[in-house]
Design an enzyme around this catalytic site. Structure first.
Site, PDB file in Angstrom:
ATOM      1  N   ARG A 230       0.790  -1.050   0.072  1.00 52.56           N
ATOM      2  CA  ARG A 230       0.048   0.180  -0.019  1.00 52.56           C
ATOM      3  C   ARG A 230       0.773   1.172   0.067  1.00 52.56           C
ATOM      4  O   ARG A 230       1.721   1.156   0.606  1.00 52.56           O
ATOM      5  CB  ARG A 230      -0.937   0.089   1.386  1.00 52.56           C
ATOM      6  CG  ARG A 230      -2.289  -0.805   1.146  1.00 52.56           C
ATOM      7  CD  ARG A 230      -3.105  -0.100   0.171  1.00 52.56           C
ATOM      8  NE  ARG A 230      -4.314  -0.888  -0.440  1.00 52.56           N
ATOM      9  CZ  ARG A 230      -4.437  -1.583  -1.388  1.00 52.56           C
ATOM     10  NH1 ARG A 230      -3.379  -2.023  -2.217  1.00 52.56           N
ATOM     11  NH2 ARG A 230      -5.431  -2.452  -1.584  1.00 52.56           N
ATOM     12  N   GLU A 259      -3.084   7.912  -5.261  1.00 49.84           N
ATOM     13  CA  GLU A 259      -3.323   7.396  -6.892  1.00 49.84           C
ATOM     14  C   GLU A 259      -4.456   8.031  -7.542  1.00 49.84           C
ATOM     15  O   GLU A 259      -5.356   8.221  -6.918  1.00 49.84           O
ATOM     16  CB  GLU A 259      -3.569   6.048  -6.620  1.00 49.84           C
ATOM     17  CG  GLU A 259      -2.183   5.462  -6.042  1.00 49.84           C
ATOM     18  CD  GLU A 259      -2.486   3.580  -5.826  1.00 49.84           C
ATOM     19  OE1 GLU A 259      -3.358   3.161  -6.366  1.00 49.84           O
ATOM     20  OE2 GLU A 259      -1.377   3.115  -5.142  1.00 49.84           O
ATOM     21  N   HIS A 278      -0.113   0.414  -9.819  1.00 49.24           N
ATOM     22  CA  HIS A 278      -1.071  -0.391  -9.245  1.00 49.24           C
ATOM     23  C   HIS A 278      -1.380  -1.554  -9.906  1.00 49.24           C
ATOM     24  O   HIS A 278      -2.461  -1.617 -10.126  1.00 49.24           O
ATOM     25  CB  HIS A 278      -2.165   0.354  -8.665  1.00 49.24           C
ATOM     26  CG  HIS A 278      -2.626  -0.304  -7.283  1.00 49.24           C
ATOM     27  ND1 HIS A 278      -3.217   0.548  -6.393  1.00 49.24           N
ATOM     28  CD2 HIS A 278      -2.768  -1.572  -6.957  1.00 49.24           C
ATOM     29  CE1 HIS A 278      -3.541  -0.524  -5.441  1.00 49.24           C
ATOM     30  NE2 HIS A 278      -3.295  -1.713  -5.786  1.00 49.24           N
TER      31      HIS A 278
HETATM   32  N1  LIG Z   1      -0.417  -4.151  -5.163  1.00 51.71           N
HETATM   33  C1  LIG Z   1      -1.652  -4.816  -5.349  1.00 51.71           C
HETATM   34  O1  LIG Z   1      -2.176  -4.866  -6.395  1.00 51.71           O
HETATM   35  C2  LIG Z   1      -1.928  -5.615  -4.325  1.00 51.71           C
HETATM   36  C3  LIG Z   1      -2.725  -6.951  -4.329  1.00 51.71           C
HETATM   37  C4  LIG Z   1      -3.184  -7.642  -3.327  1.00 51.71           C
HETATM   38  C5  LIG Z   1      -3.014  -7.058  -2.121  1.00 51.71           C
HETATM   39  N2  LIG Z   1      -2.081  -5.950  -1.930  1.00 51.71           N
HETATM   40  C6  LIG Z   1      -1.951  -5.529  -0.561  1.00 51.71           C
HETATM   41  O2  LIG Z   1      -0.908  -6.245  -0.133  1.00 51.71           O
HETATM   42  C7  LIG Z   1      -0.738  -6.501   1.380  1.00 51.71           C
HETATM   43  C8  LIG Z   1      -0.781  -7.836   2.009  1.00 51.71           C
HETATM   44  O3  LIG Z   1      -1.864  -8.543   1.498  1.00 51.71           O
HETATM   45  P1  LIG Z   1      -1.980 -10.025   1.967  1.00 51.71           P
HETATM   46  O4  LIG Z   1      -2.925 -10.514   1.274  1.00 51.71           O
HETATM   47  O5  LIG Z   1      -0.803 -10.909   1.985  1.00 51.71           O
HETATM   48  O6  LIG Z   1      -2.478  -9.737   3.531  1.00 51.71           O
HETATM   49  P2  LIG Z   1      -2.287 -10.746   5.009  1.00 51.71           P
HETATM   50  O7  LIG Z   1      -3.447 -10.302   5.828  1.00 51.71           O
HETATM   51  O8  LIG Z   1      -2.482 -12.078   4.343  1.00 51.71           O
HETATM   52  O9  LIG Z   1      -1.088 -10.457   5.405  1.00 51.71           O
HETATM   53  C9  LIG Z   1      -0.654  -9.155   6.114  1.00 51.71           C
HETATM   54  C10 LIG Z   1       0.473  -9.703   7.175  1.00 51.71           C
HETATM   55  O10 LIG Z   1       0.919  -8.246   7.736  1.00 51.71           O
HETATM   56  C11 LIG Z   1       1.247  -8.640   8.998  1.00 51.71           C
HETATM   57  N3  LIG Z   1       1.366  -7.429   9.866  1.00 51.71           N
HETATM   58  C12 LIG Z   1       0.071  -6.555  10.028  1.00 51.71           C
HETATM   59  N4  LIG Z   1       0.542  -5.331  10.779  1.00 51.71           N
HETATM   60  C13 LIG Z   1       2.210  -5.358  10.674  1.00 51.71           C
HETATM   61  C14 LIG Z   1       2.998  -4.582  11.123  1.00 51.71           C
HETATM   62  N5  LIG Z   1       2.622  -3.523  11.639  1.00 51.71           N
HETATM   63  N6  LIG Z   1       4.161  -5.165  10.884  1.00 51.71           N
HETATM   64  C15 LIG Z   1       4.450  -6.312  10.172  1.00 51.71           C
HETATM   65  N7  LIG Z   1       3.607  -7.051   9.786  1.00 51.71           N
HETATM   66  C16 LIG Z   1       2.402  -6.823  10.043  1.00 51.71           C
HETATM   67  C17 LIG Z   1       0.082  -9.481   9.201  1.00 51.71           C
HETATM   68  O11 LIG Z   1       0.130 -10.325  10.630  1.00 51.71           O
HETATM   69  C18 LIG Z   1      -0.125 -10.533   8.309  1.00 51.71           C
HETATM   70  O12 LIG Z   1       0.526 -11.568   8.354  1.00 51.71           O
HETATM   71  C19 LIG Z   1      -2.163  -5.611   1.952  1.00 51.71           C
HETATM   72  O13 LIG Z   1      -1.928  -4.252   2.204  1.00 51.71           O
HETATM   73  C20 LIG Z   1      -2.792  -5.554   0.400  1.00 51.71           C
HETATM   74  O14 LIG Z   1      -3.871  -4.504   0.346  1.00 51.71           O
HETATM   75  C21 LIG Z   1      -1.724  -5.137  -2.888  1.00 51.71           C
HETATM   76  O1  LIG Z   2      -6.019  -4.809  -2.463  1.00 53.33           O
HETATM   77  C1  LIG Z   2      -5.799  -5.171  -3.394  1.00 53.33           C
HETATM   78  O2  LIG Z   2      -6.575  -6.112  -4.037  1.00 53.33           O
HETATM   79  C2  LIG Z   2      -4.897  -4.546  -4.587  1.00 53.33           C
HETATM   80  O3  LIG Z   2      -4.445  -3.383  -4.477  1.00 53.33           O
HETATM   81  C3  LIG Z   2      -5.610  -4.590  -5.910  1.00 53.33           C
HETATM   82  O4  LIG Z   2      -6.078  -3.398  -6.417  1.00 53.33           O
HETATM   83  P1  LIG Z   2      -7.085  -3.326  -7.607  1.00 53.33           P
HETATM   84  O5  LIG Z   2      -8.185  -4.138  -7.590  1.00 53.33           O
HETATM   85  O6  LIG Z   2      -7.638  -2.020  -7.898  1.00 53.33           O
HETATM   86  O7  LIG Z   2      -5.995  -3.796  -8.614  1.00 53.33           O
END
Ligand SMILES: NC(=O)c1ccc[n+]([C@@H]2O[C@H](COP(=O)([O-])OP(=O)(O)OC[C@H]3O[C@@H](n4cnc5c(N)ncnc54)[C@H](O)[C@@H]3O)[C@@H](O)[C@H]2O)c1
Ligand SMILES: O=C(O)[C@H](O)COP(=O)(O)O
Length: 526
Positions: A230, A259, A278
């Site tokens: 994020r 964004e 993104h």
């Molecule tokens: N770029 C994209 O398009 C995209 C796509 C999918 C997910 N994401 C983002 O990726 C991130 C992770 O997703 P996920 O599905 O693995 O989530 P998840 O909930 O499975 O894992 C997150 C992990 O972070 C840990 N955590 C929480 N607070 C913390 C802290 N202060 N310090 C260290 N660890 C901490 C939790 O214990 C957990 O294990 C989320 O922010 C999600 O929104 C981005």
């Molecule tokens: O949290 C998510 O699932 C990712 O950030 C993906 O975002 P998007 O659906 O806008 O690609």
């Protein structure tokens, strides 16, 4: 028919599912004020990260029952405001895990080998092999911040590439980290020892600017950092300075504090910075996964069923939910029935989970019973999200008991409510095909399916009473679909359960009670 607004691009597979139960409008790129203007028409809103669902939008969504986020992060939704209004917020916690993990890994390798800049140079007509001498990831240390779903998959692939893995995640055990092949360390140790750092944590007040000037200064000069989680977890200004001054070797970002990324000093950096718009979840596979996952949940909620990945109601694992789903409808029907028998102001609800339902996993059935009980007062405003809060605010005491020894049916539910019309009880179970049966009413055995319009009488079991009641209903033009008497002894007290084709007209109940032998009568609409 329900109406669903899809305000960000989602895969057609999701639209097809929504179209089974609703009229679907796809309107992307709406300005916030345009969304406020039209949201009042819709029962559901389906979004990705492009739509900010603010309190103002939620307030204007007077019909909204569900907001579906086709992805993971719900930081673009005011979830507390939705919860206060009883709107379910669902997401797809796993649909894009692999896509996001692979994007982070692609970023790591691209940073190491300068792929984007090398590609651009060839396309400009150059053949420069000196400017792009990269680094290998083999035997390097990767520091993973956040060892959840995405972080764990990154770990598995990076391990296979021969990397040493450190992880910082205060919420997972050392054993779990070891299973994944990671050494759990403090953030400061990770920052100082890693050659590559990849972030996979949610954005929270604690993680905002987790990577700041001080921490950037402690990283190795050859360190490269990747943020596909994020925007705002890294302080972008501090990062641009650290890269420009050569304090670290590179950074790859997929997400930004604001964004789309507007004016930013990151854009003027050279090959040490890679910026993608993104794209973490942007694979065909992930988009199909999240669209189906979330559309199915919207469809279920619009059909009155619970959602499997609601972020603002207690989570249910898909397996448990699958088992409980048919019983949720039973619990809600019994709640509606007993709530009406007990009268408007219910003070106490006893829920007994019987037979195979007598386990801790069945707790959602209590919420479903409350939802049914409150339906008369709150109509569509009550749902699985707010039923418990609404019951508490109305001073309804809920007692939950379990009795595994009651085995008339595989699983059954017994509800007893005390309200302005006294204490009444009803028991129900499911038949083999999943049909609901009412099996007991106020301690009298019965065996009837629920019906939209029902009439219950308490009477003395004696000849002629059924005929008299039938004639009376006939004189009011009410057609009886079915009738059953439940009694414990011949010519003793009994209940009569009638399913009616029409609602009872006003004024007929006092006439029914005047029939000789009938002590009380109740009408119920389910
Ligand atoms: N770029 C994209 O398009 C995209 C796509 C999918 C997910 N994401 C983002 O990726 C991130 C992770 O997703 P996920 O599905 O693995 O989530 P998840 O909930 O499975 O894992 C997150 C992990 O972070 C840990 N955590 C929480 N607070 C913390 C802290 N202060 N310090 C260290 N660890 C901490 C939790 O214990 C957990 O294990 C989320 O922010 C999600 O929104 C981005
Ligand atoms: O949290 C998510 O699932 C990712 O950030 C993906 O975002 P998007 O659906 O806008 O690609």
């Amino acid at each position: 028919m329900s109406k669903v607004l899809v305000s960000d691009p989602i895969d057609q597979a999701g639209i097809d599912i929504l179209s089974q139960v609703a009229a679907v409008d796809v309107k992307t790129g709406l300005k916030p004020e345009e969304l406020v203007e039209i949201i009042g028409e819709y029962d559901a809103l389906m979004i990705r990260s492009g739509t900010r669902v603010t309190q103002e939008i939620i307030e204007a969504g007077t019909q909204l029952k569900i907001i579906g986020r086709a992805g993971v992060g719900v930081d673009n939704v005011d979830v507390p405001a939705a919860t206060r209004k009883g709107i379910v917020v669902v997401n797809s916690p796993e649909g894009n895990t692999i896509a996001a993990a692979e994007h982070a890994l692609a970023m790591m390798l691209s940073l190491s080998r300068y792929i984007p800049d090398a590609n651009a140079s060839v396309k400009r007509g150059e053949w420069d092999r000196k400017s792009f001498i990269g680094a290998e990831v083999y035997k390097k240390t990767l520091g993973i911040v956040g060892l959840g779903k995405i972080g764990s998959h990154v770990a598995a692939v990076a391990r296979a590439m021969g990397m040493k893995l450190l992880a910082f995640d205060p919420f997972i055990s050392t054993e779990r980290a070891e299973q994944i092949g990671c050494q759990l360390v403090d953030l400061e140790v990770l920052i100082q020892q890693a050659d590559y750092i990849t972030l996979h944590i949610p954005k929270t007040p604690e993680t905002t600017h987790l990577i700041n000037t001080e921490r950037l200064a402690k990283m190795k000069p050859n360190a490269r950092i990747i943020n596909c989680a994020r925007g705002g977890i890294i302080d972008e200004e501090a990062l641009a300075v650290a890269l420009r001054e050569g304090k670290i070797a590179g950074a790859a970002l997929d997400v930004y504090e604001a964004e789309p990324l507007g004016e930013s000093s990151l854009k003027s950096l050279g090959q040490q910075a890679i910026l993608t718009p993104h794209l973490g979840a942007s694979t065909t596979e992930a988009q199909v996964n999240v669209a189906i996952d979330v559309a199915e949940q919207i469809r279920d909620v619009l059909l009155g069923l619970p959602a499997r990945s609601a972020v603002n109601i207690p989570g249910l694992s898909p397996n448990v939910l699958e088992e409980l789903k048919p019983y949720m409808q039973l619990a809600e029907t019994l709640g509606k029935l007993v709530g009406q028998l007990a009268g408007g102001r219910v003070e106490l609800l006893n829920v007994r989970l019987q037979g195979e339902l007598a386990t801790n996993k069945s707790q959602p059935l209590v919420v479903a019973a409350l939802k049914g009980l409150l339906y008369q007062a709150l109509r569509e405003r009550v749902n699985y999200v707010n039923a418990s809060i609404e019951a508490k605010e109305r001073g309804i005491r809920v007692i939950e008991t379990r009795d595994a020894s009651i085995k008339d049916y595989a699983g059954s539910l017994h509800l007893e409510a005390t309200g302005s019309l006294g204490t009444h009880s009803v028991t129900g179970a499911l038949l083999g095909g999943g049909e609901i049966r009412l099996t007991n009413l106020d301690d009298f055995p019965i065996n009837v399916p629920p019906n939209q319009h029902m009439l219950f009488t308490l009477h003395r079991d004696m000849p002629g009473i059924i005929g008299k009641l039938g004639s009376l209903l006939g004189s009011f033009n009410v057609n009886i679909a079915s009738m059953q008497v439940g009694r414990k002894i011949i010519r003793g007290d009994a209940v009569m359960v009638l399913s009616l084709d029409d609602p009872l007209p006003d004024g007929i109940l006092p006439e029914i009670i005047k029939v000789s032998g009938i002590r009380d009568a109740y009408t119920v609409t389910l």
